[in-house]
Design an enzyme around this catalytic site. Structure first.
Site, PDB file in Angstrom:
ATOM      1  N   VAL A 155     130.215  70.998  72.219  1.00 36.08           N
ATOM      2  CA  VAL A 155     131.669  70.923  72.021  1.00 36.08           C
ATOM      3  C   VAL A 155     132.179  72.360  71.956  1.00 36.08           C
ATOM      4  O   VAL A 155     131.674  73.157  71.169  1.00 36.08           O
ATOM      5  CB  VAL A 155     131.976  70.202  70.690  1.00 36.08           C
ATOM      6  N   LYS A 156     133.164  72.649  72.792  1.00 34.89           N
ATOM      7  CA  LYS A 156     133.593  74.055  72.879  1.00 34.89           C
ATOM      8  C   LYS A 156     134.664  74.337  71.822  1.00 34.89           C
ATOM      9  O   LYS A 156     135.840  74.554  72.119  1.00 34.89           O
ATOM     10  CB  LYS A 156     134.077  74.351  74.303  1.00 34.89           C
ATOM     11  N   CYS A 157     134.198  74.277  70.562  1.00 38.33           N
ATOM     12  CA  CYS A 157     135.093  74.454  69.424  1.00 38.33           C
ATOM     13  C   CYS A 157     135.119  75.933  69.038  1.00 38.33           C
ATOM     14  O   CYS A 157     134.061  76.579  68.959  1.00 38.33           O
ATOM     15  CB  CYS A 157     134.579  73.615  68.255  1.00 38.33           C
ATOM     16  N   TYR A 161     131.998  79.829  67.615  1.00 41.52           N
ATOM     17  CA  TYR A 161     131.738  81.128  68.218  1.00 41.52           C
ATOM     18  C   TYR A 161     131.361  82.208  67.213  1.00 41.52           C
ATOM     19  O   TYR A 161     130.945  83.301  67.588  1.00 41.52           O
ATOM     20  CB  TYR A 161     132.898  81.516  69.148  1.00 41.52           C
TER      21      TYR A 161
END
Ligand code: PMP
Length: 308
Positions: A155-157, A161
């Site tokens: 999931v590119k939450c 990062y």
């Protein structure tokens, strides 16, 4: 990256300096936001900008929003149209672009707040970095990749990062260009913002998608290109740490990293310590395809200016 004139907020084109979110929003406070990073590739011969694999990026964008249980979803067609409008408004021509589409919780509640949702899009000129052509040094990080049952990297939450940030800052402090994560099982996972391939005995191998990686669009592109170019199925499996050094070539891949050779890992040379032959071939092929120059892959390249 240079500063453009305009950004897009909630579908409206606004001056770059007015593209703001409130400091009390969950998007800001907790990183309750998901995003896509993608590229526009400029082709100077036909004066066209191509969005690379826009459809696949938008599928992942929709998945990330659904997974985070956002009240409202921004669907791919709308976001694509708004992205194209923004590129037109900025009149980008002559240079590659880095584009970010972000869906964020603009609501001001606690970590469980699911709306309202804002949409921001930015596009900035981003020439190819020297390290893509020249290669990088990497450190196997002492930071572990966040496991799927804690915070899925699939999931590119935005909040994810900070795991990559810890590894990057450590690698740079230790004199490396970047980091390689191992996962909770001690297997090779990915870089902070990119996936990884090694070549062993001429065979390309990449960690399978159950290794706490983002399901990278570039990784998928490289897999498809290898199949078509060499007629062989690349291997997706667990990779041991020691195999990184046993490899004769290694490279990172991702939207920002394109195909970037890894010259050494933990200061041990990979192969000759120069860009490997297969890496170079794949890199050349990737550049050619992404600029819309290979008709076999034209469905990967979404034209920006010739749509109207
Ligand atoms: N892994 C992570 C953690 C990333 O952030 C990225 C960049 N989006 C990648 C891999 C590469 O993914 P893609 O090829 O889709 O850009």
């Amino acid at each position: 990256m240079s500063t453009p004139k305009y950004a897009s907020i909630n579908g409206e084109i606004v001056a770059w300096e007015n593209a703001n979110v409130h400091v009390a929003s969950a998007g800001f406070k907790f990183g309750t936001a998901v995003f896509e990073g993608l590229r526009g590739y400029w082709n100077s011969d036909n004066e066209e900008m191509y969005l690379f694999r826009m459809q696949e990026h938008m599928q992942r964008f929709e998945f990330s929003q659904r997974f985070m249980r956002f009240d409202e979803l921004f669907l791919g067609d709308t976001v694509t149209q708004k992205t194209i409008e923004l590129i037109h408004a900025n009149k980008f021509k002559g240079e590659n672009l880095h584009i970010m589409t972000t869906a964020y919780v603009s609501g001001m509640g606690g970590p469980g707040v699911c709306g309202p949702i804002g949409l921001s899009i930015t596009a900035q000129e981003r020439p190819r970095s020297d390290r893509v052509l020249g290669g990088v040094t990497a450190q196997v990080s002492s930071w572990m990749r966040v496991p799927d049952n804690a915070m899925p990297m699939r999931v590119k939450c935005n909040a994810n990062y900070n795991n990559g940030r810890l590894a990057t800052v450590q690698a740079e402090a230790d004199g490396y260009d970047t980091a390689i994560f191992l996962n909770s099982r001690g297997k090779v996972s990915e870089g902070p913002g990119m996936c990884l391939f090694i070549i062993r005995d001429g065979v390309p191998i990449t960690p399978s998608i159950s290794n706490d990686i983002l399901e990278s669009v570039t990784r998928d592109s490289v897999l498809r290109i290898i199949e078509r170019t060499y007629g062989e199925t690349p291997i997706e499996r667990d990779i041991d740490r020691s195999e990184l050094v046993a490899a004769e070539e290694a490279f990172f891949c991702g939207t920002a990293w394109e195909i970037t050779p890894i010259l050494s890992i933990d200061r041990i040379k990979i192969g000759t310590g120069q860009i490997g032959m297969m890496t170079k071939q794949l890199q050349d092929k990737f550049f050619f395809i992404s600029e819309g120059r290979d008709t076999q892959y034209s469905n990967w390249c979404h034209p920006v200016y010739k749509t109207d």
